[in-house]
Write an enzyme that holds these catalytic residues in place. Structure first.
Site, short mmCIF file in Angstrom:
data_model
loop_
_atom_site.label_atom_id
_atom_site.label_comp_id
_atom_site.label_asym_id
_atom_site.label_seq_id
_atom_site.Cartn_x
_atom_site.Cartn_y
_atom_site.Cartn_z
N ASP A 92 6.76 5.91 2.83
CA ASP A 92 6.51 6.55 4.12
C ASP A 92 7.55 6.06 5.11
O ASP A 92 8.38 5.21 4.79
CB ASP A 92 5.08 6.29 4.60
N ASP A 147 -1.00 3.36 2.85
CA ASP A 147 -1.80 2.42 3.63
C ASP A 147 -3.23 2.89 3.86
O ASP A 147 -4.09 2.09 4.21
CB ASP A 147 -1.13 2.12 4.98
#
Length: 835
Positions: free
Chosen positions: A314, A578
Site C-alpha cells: 500500500d 493493516d
C-alpha cells in the site's frame, strides 16, 4: 482520569495470588519450552544413545579411560545442543515480548505499567486512545470512549462505550452504549477506567485462540524435505551399524569390539546435525530479520522470502511517511498554497467546514492535519448530534452539529471528490470541472478531499438517517501532501535489480497514486481502478496485471482478487495490509506482511511477517536477509552432506578390505564437535553473498538439494575421502604402526574438514575474497578445532585417549598437503565459473 485516584485497585500480593490461580494472560499455543523439556528432547536423540552405548561397551572391555572420555564427550555434546537450543528459545521469547501488549494498571493505589500477560481478573486498567485492550473488562468510568471491535465483529465502525456498570454482564461483542470491552480490541477514541473480568483462554479472544490452536498448519516445504532426509539416513545408519556388528562379530570373534565398530559406523552415518541446524537457522534468522524491524510469525516465510517475485504494497505509511499536512485549499477559481498570504474568508470557511467533518479527537493523519491547519478547535457551544461514517459504497464522512441551545443544525462532509459530487447532486458540467481540477492537482502528488456543508432546521427533532438525505453544497478541495520516505526510491531500485516487481495498491485517487509511484520509481504506466476491476473477467485482469503496477481506488476486499490473479500467473506474492478486510488477501498471499504500527490484530494473525515501523525499505531488507539465510542454510546442509562421505567411507572401507579399523567412537565424537558448531553457528553467521540482490528470485519448486548442489557436495566428499584413503594406503604400504597410521589419517580428515568449511563459505568467491568478511564464529570454530588437533598429536595423555602415536613434522605437513589439496579444486572451479 483524575477521579481514578479514588480507586486503589488490587494489592501486589493479591495480584500475585490471582496470577497463580488464573495463570498468565496468554492465548493457547506458542508455549515456552522449559530447560528440562529442552534437555529431554536432546537426550532422546539417536546420537546421544550411541554415545552412551559406546561408553558402556568400553566399560565392559575394561577400557575405563576410553569410557570416561566418551561419556565426557557425550555430556559435552548434550551441553552444546542444550546451549544452542536455549539460545534459540531465548530468541523466540524475545520475539514474543516484542509483540506483547502492555497495560497501565492501578495496584496499591499507584499507576503501574506491566506486561499484558501479567494482567489478572480484578485489575483496574487505565485505557487511553490508541491502546490495545489486553483482557475482557467492564468500563467503570469513561470520557467519549469508542472501541474498534472489528477484530471480533467484522464491523469497521467503532462502537460507543458507556461506563458505570460495575456488575454488568460482558455479553457478546458489538452494540452501542454498553460497558463491555474485549481483549484485542482498540480504543479508537476517549479514555477510561475498566475492571478486568476475564483473561487468557477465558476471554472472547481466548475462544478464538483455542480454535486456532486446534488447527494443524501444513508443514513447510523445507521442513518436509529435511524430515525425510533425516529419517532415511537414520534408517540407513541403523541398518549399516547392524551389518557391521554382525560382520565383525563373525569374522573377528569379539562381539564387544564388533559393537564398538558398529556404533562408530552408525554415528558416522547419522545426520543428527540437520534438525539442530534447521532450528538454529530459523530462530536466528527470525532474530536477524527482527533487527530489521520485521517480526517473523511463521518460519516458512524466511524460506519463501528469497523466492518472492512480486511485492504488493500500500502507499500511505509504507511508501510515504504517513504525516499528512494541508498543502493547498482550492475553489473552482482559486488555489491557495500553504505559506502564502493569509487565507481569505472563502478559504478559511473551507478549512472550518473540513474541521466540522473531522473527528473531535483526531487519530486519522488527515484529520490531524485539518486540526493543525484550522489552528483552533470547534466552539464548545456546538454539540455533535450524529456522525455518518464512511462506507464501502460512499467514500465520504459527515458530522451533524447543533448550534448552542437552538434547533439549527449544520452538516459538514468531506471525502472523495466523486462522492461529494454525488452528495451535492452536482450537475454533469460542474461535476466534470471538479474532476478535471482534481486530476490536475492529483497529478502534482496531492491527496485530495472535497468539502461540503449544509444548514438544516429539521421538524420535530428528526435527523436524516443517511448522508444522502442531506442537501449539501459544494465548497472546495483540500489538498494534502504525504512525503515519500527517503529510503523508498533506493529500495524500489534494489527490488528491480533483484527481479522483484513492486505493485502499489491504494485507495487514493488515480492521478495521486500515479504521481507517488513515479517518485518512488515504480513503473506507473497505466493505472487500474477498483471500478474498472469490478467490470473485468479473470482472464482480462490477468492480462492487465502483466503490465500495470499501480492500482487506485481499490477496496480491501479487492486485494484478494489481485493476489489470486498473480498466483494464477505463477508469481510468488508478498502482500502488505493493516485492516481486518486485508486479512484474506494476506493469508492467500505466499507472504502476508502486516503493519505493526497501524495494523489490526486480525491482520497480524493472518500475516507471516509483521512490519514494526511500516517502512517499505524494511521489507526489502528482510528479503535481502531471507535470501542470505536460505543461501547459508543450503551451504550448511551441503557441508554436512559432503563431510559425512569421508567419515562413512573411512568407517566402512577398511573393514571391508580387512584393514585395521580407523575410527573408534571417540574419533567420531571429536569430528562432531567440529561439524555441529560449524554448520549451526559458523555458517549461520556468514554474511550474505555479495550481489545477493542482483540475481533473480530462486525457483520456489527448487529443492534444497538440487542436482547441481548434490553433485558438488558429493564430489567434495569423495575427493576428501580419496585423499585420506591415499594417505592410508601409503602408510600401510610402508609398514607404519597402526596408532601412527590412525593419527595421520585422522589429521588428514580434520584438515580436509576444516578446508570444506572455508571453501563452502561462498560458492561464488574464493577463500581469499571471503577473508575480509566478518564472521568471528567461523574463526573460533576452525581455530579451536585445529588447536585441539595439535594437542591430541602432542600431549601424551590425549594421544592415549585417541589411540594415536607420535608423528613427525614431515608427516604432519604431508597430512596438511593432502587435506588441503582435496578441497582446493573447488576454488579453481569458482574461478572458472566467474571467468
Amino acid at each position: 482520569m483524575s477521579e481514578a485516584r479514588r480507586w486503589s485497585g488490587l494489592s501486589e500480593v493479591e495480584a500475585a495470588a490471582r496470577l497463580k490461580r488464573f495463570g498468565r494472560n496468554e492465548l493457547p499455543g506458542g508455549e515456552h519450552r522449559s530447560l528440562l523439556r529442552i534437555v529431554l528432547e536432546v537426550i532422546r536423540q539417536p546420537m546421544f544413545a550411541l554415545l552412551l552405548s559406546g561408553g558402556f561397551v568400553y566399560l565392559f572391555l575394561g577400557e575405563s579411560l576410553d569410557a570416561i572420555v566418551l561419556l565426557i564427550f557425550a555430556s559435552l555434546s548434550v551441553i552444546i545442543s542444550i546451549v544452542q537450543e536455549s539460545r534459540s528459545e531465548r530468541v523466540l521469547d524475545a520475539l514474543r515480548d516484542l509483540a506483547s501488549p502492555r497495560a497501565l494498571v492501578i495496584r496499591d493505589g499507584v499507576q503501574k505499567r506491566i506486561a499484558g500477560a501479567e494482567v489478572v481478573p480484578g485489575d483496574l486498567m487505565l485505557l487511553a486512545e490508541g491502546d490495545r485492550v489486553p483482557a475482557d473488562a467492564l468500563l467503570l468510568e469513561g470520557e467519549g470512549v469508542l472501541a474498534d471491535e472489528s477484530l471480533l465483529t467484522g464491523e469497521s465502525v467503532p462502537v460507543r462505550k458507556r461506563g458505570g456498570a460495575e456488575e454488568a454482564e460482558l455479553g457478546a461483542p458489538g452494540g452501542e452504549d454498553r460497558p463491555a470491552l474485549f481483549a484485542g480490541t482498540l480504543v479508537a477514541r476517549g479514555s477510561g477506567l475498566a475492571r478486568v473480568v476475564a483473561t487468557g483462554s477465558a476471554s472472547q479472544m481466548g475462544n478464538i485462540g483455542r480454535s486456532l490452536a486446534a488447527i494443524e498448519l501444513e508443514q513447510a516445504r523445507l521442513q518436509a524435505q529435511l524430515s525425510w532426509l533425516v529419517r532415511d539416513f537414520a534408517a540407513i545408519g541403523v541398518a549399516v551399524a547392524l551389518f557391521v556388528v554382525v560382520l565383525l562379530g563373525f569374522l573377528r570373534g569379539s562381539w564387544l569390539n564388533a559393537a564398538l565398530g558398529g556404533i562408530a559406523v552408525g554415528m558416522s552415518v547419522m545426520p543428527e546435525e540437520i534438525p539442530l541446524v534447521l532450528a538454529v537457522f530459523m530462530a536466528m534468522g527470525a532474530w536477524r530479520i527482527a533487527r530489521a524491524r520485521v517480526l517473523t510469525r511463521r518460519a516458512a516465510a524466511i524460506e519463501t522470502l528469497g523466492a518472492a517475485t512480486v511485492l504488493c504494497t500500500d502507499k500511505t505509511g509504507t511508501l510515504t511517511q504517513n504525516r499528512m499536512r494541508v498543502e493547498i485549499v482550492a475553489t473552482e477559481d482559486v488555489v491557495w498554497r500553504w505559506g502564502e498570504a493569509d487565507p481569505d474568508e472563502t478559504i478559511a470557511r473551507i478549512v472550518q467546514a473540513a474541521l466540522g467533518a473531522s473527528a473531535s479527537l483526531p487519530t486519522d493523519p488527515m484529520d490531524r492535519a485539518i486540526h493543525e491547519a484550522a489552528g483552533s478547535p470547534r466552539s464548545s457551544s456546538q454539540a455533535l448530534v450524529r456522525h455518518y461514517a464512511l462506507s464501502t459504497n460512499l467514500f465520504a464522512t459527515s458530522n451533524l452539529w447543533r448550534d448552542g441551545d437552538g434547533d439549527a443544525l449544520n452538516a459538514f462532509a468531506k471525502g472523495a471528490p466523486e462522492a461529494i459530487a454525488e452528495l451535492c447532486r452536482m450537475p454533469a458540467e460542474a461535476h466534470a470541472r471538479l474532476l478535471a481540477q482534481t486530476d490536475l492537482l492529483a497529478a502534482q502528488g496531492y491527496r485530495l478531499l472535497a468539502v461540503a456543508e449544509a444548514h438544516l432546521r429539521p421538524q420535530d427533532g428528526a435527523h436524516p438517517l443517511s448522508q444522502r438525505q442531506i442537501p449539501f453544497n459544494y465548497l472546495g478541495l483540500v489538498g494534502f501532501a504525504d512525503p515519500l520516505r527517503d529510503s523508498v526510491p533506493a529500495a524500489v531500485a534494489e527490488c528491480r535489480s533483484a527481479g522483484i516487481r513492486v505493485i502499489m495498491i491504494t485507495g487514493d485517487y488515480p492521478a495521486t497514486a500515479k504521481a507517488i509511484a513515479a517518485r518512488a520509481g515504480i513503473d506507473g504506466h497505466g493505472v487500474l481502478t477498483g471500478d474498472e476491476l469490478d467490470g473485468m473477467s479473470d482472464d482480462a485482469l490477468a492480462e492487465w496485471m502483466k503490465t500495470v503496477s499501480v492500482f487506485a481506488r481499490i477496496r480491501p476486499e479487492q486485494k484478494l482478487r489481485l493476489v489470486q490473479a498473480l498466483k494464477r500467473d505463477g508469481e510468488i506474492v508478498a502482500m502488505t495490509g493493516d485492516g481486518v478486510n486485508d486479512a484474506p488477501a494476506m493469508k492467500a498471499a505466499h507472504i502476508g506482511i502486516a503493519m505493526g504500527g497501524r495494523g489490526t490484530d486480525v491482520a497480524r494473525e493472518a500475516a507471516s511477517l509483521v512490519l514494526l515501523d511500516d517502512d517499505f525499505a524494511s521489507i526489502v531488507h528482510a528479503v535481502r536477509l531471507g535470501r542470505g539465510i536460505f543461501d547459508n542454510l543450503r551451504k550448511a546442509m551441503a557441508y554436512i552432506f559432503a563431510v559425512h562421505i569421508p567419515i562413512i567411507g573411512l568407517s566402512l572401507i577398511p573393514l571391508l578390505l580387512g584393514w585395521p579399523p580407523v575410527f573408534a567412537p571417540v574419533h567420531i565424537v571429536f569430528l562432531e564437535m567440529i561439524i555441529n558448531p560449524a554448520c549451526s553457528i559458523a555458517f549461520e553467521a556468514e554474511p550474505a553473498e555479495r550481489g545477493v540482490m542482483h540475481r533473480p528470485p530462486r525457483d520456489p519448486q527448487e529443492p534444497l538439494f538440487g542436482k547441481h548442489t548434490l553433485l558438488l557436495s558429493l564430489l567434495q566428499g569423495i575427493l576428501v575421502l580419496l585423499a585420506t584413503l591415499t594417505v592410508l594406503g601409503y602408510v600401510l604400504s610402508h609398514g607404519t604402526p597402526e596408532p601412527q597410521a590412525r593419527a595421520l589419517i585422522f589429521s588428514t580428515l580434520v584438515v580436509g574438514n576444516l578446508g570444506l568449511i572455508l571453501v563452502n563459505r561462498s560458492w561464488q568467491h574464493t577463500v581469499l575474497h571471503t577473508f575480509n568478511s566478518r564472521n568471528p564464529a567461523l574463526w573460533w570454530v576452525t581455530g579451536g578445532a585445529f588447536g585441539f588437533l595439535l594437542l591430541t598429536l602432542t600431549l601424551p595423555f590425549l594421544r592415549e585417549v585417541f589411540h594415536f602415536a607420535k608423528i613427525t613434522p614431515y608427516q604432519f605437513v604431508l597430512c596438511l598437503a593432502a587435506g588441503l589439496c582435496s578441497v582446493l579444486w573447488f576454488e579453481l572451479y569458482k574461478l572458472f565459473r566467474r571467468h
